[in-house]
Design an enzyme around this catalytic site. Sequence first.
Site, PDB file in Angstrom:
ATOM      1  N   ASP A  95       0.755  -1.221  -0.027  1.00 17.54           N
ATOM      2  CA  ASP A  95       0.118   0.027  -0.072  1.00 17.54           C
ATOM      3  C   ASP A  95       0.841   1.215  -0.171  1.00 17.54           C
ATOM      4  O   ASP A  95       0.545   2.328   0.529  1.00 17.54           O
ATOM      5  CB  ASP A  95      -1.126  -0.014   1.153  1.00 17.54           C
ATOM      6  CG  ASP A  95      -0.472  -0.038   2.632  1.00 17.54           C
ATOM      7  OD1 ASP A  95       0.843  -0.047   2.628  1.00 17.54           O
ATOM      8  OD2 ASP A  95      -0.940   0.321   3.698  1.00 17.54           O
ATOM      9  N   GLU A 162      -2.845  -0.377  -4.078  1.00 16.57           N
ATOM     10  CA  GLU A 162      -3.673  -0.486  -3.242  1.00 16.57           C
ATOM     11  C   GLU A 162      -5.146   0.336  -3.975  1.00 16.57           C
ATOM     12  O   GLU A 162      -4.882   1.559  -3.981  1.00 16.57           O
ATOM     13  CB  GLU A 162      -3.857  -0.315  -2.086  1.00 16.57           C
ATOM     14  CG  GLU A 162      -4.931  -0.724  -0.879  1.00 16.57           C
ATOM     15  CD  GLU A 162      -4.903  -0.357   0.572  1.00 16.57           C
ATOM     16  OE1 GLU A 162      -4.973  -1.504   1.125  1.00 16.57           O
ATOM     17  OE2 GLU A 162      -4.589   0.670   0.619  1.00 16.57           O
TER      18      GLU A 162
END
Length: 217
Positions: A95, A162
């Site tokens: 992420d 992400e």
Amino acid sequence: MYEINESMVPPELAVTLDDAKEVAGVFKDLKMRYSAAIKEVSTKLEVLDIEYRLKHDYNPIHHMQSRLKTMDSIIEKIGRKGWPMEVSSIYKITDFAGVRVICNYIDDIYAVESSLLRQDDIKLIRRTDYIKEPKESGYRSLHLVVEVPIFLSDRTYHMPVEIQIRTIAMDTWASLEHELKYKNKENMPGYVAEELKRCARSMAELDATMQRIHKMY
């Protein structure tokens, strides 16, 4: 855990995070790559939204946001995960680059997901549906980790991004929860947490009601 793609990793994996100069160089390079990955994903989503508008006279995406993790945040996460304090650990983070897609209705979330994942150069790494199975806190959102190619002058990299897809109501709730957690340093009072859960349930019912009304007309 995300399997590190060899095309992402430079040879200097043994460098520790204490070596500030080396880390700064790696971080600068990664920021460039992940910024390019965000642009790739964002452009794909924008094109899909334009197509929906032309074909259906309707935009499923209300708006989008993107962000890159800071170095402090990355080091904190590496420590929290218990990974070695080495440059190689940075490449485990999926992420680092994030795109948040805010949709009007719940059905739009899955329509956007389906259209995006249908594209040949998008590889799904992980999917977590917090809408059908909300977190204990009440949090709702669809999380996808995808791998997208970016094409530079000398080579192609495959970068994880992400993607969080949620409704306006879900995003409003998540923003409030984040603000309260930040103010209370994660130690949120129990009565506030319960209020948030009730609020999440009410907003989920509101999302469902608005979607039913939308489909009527």
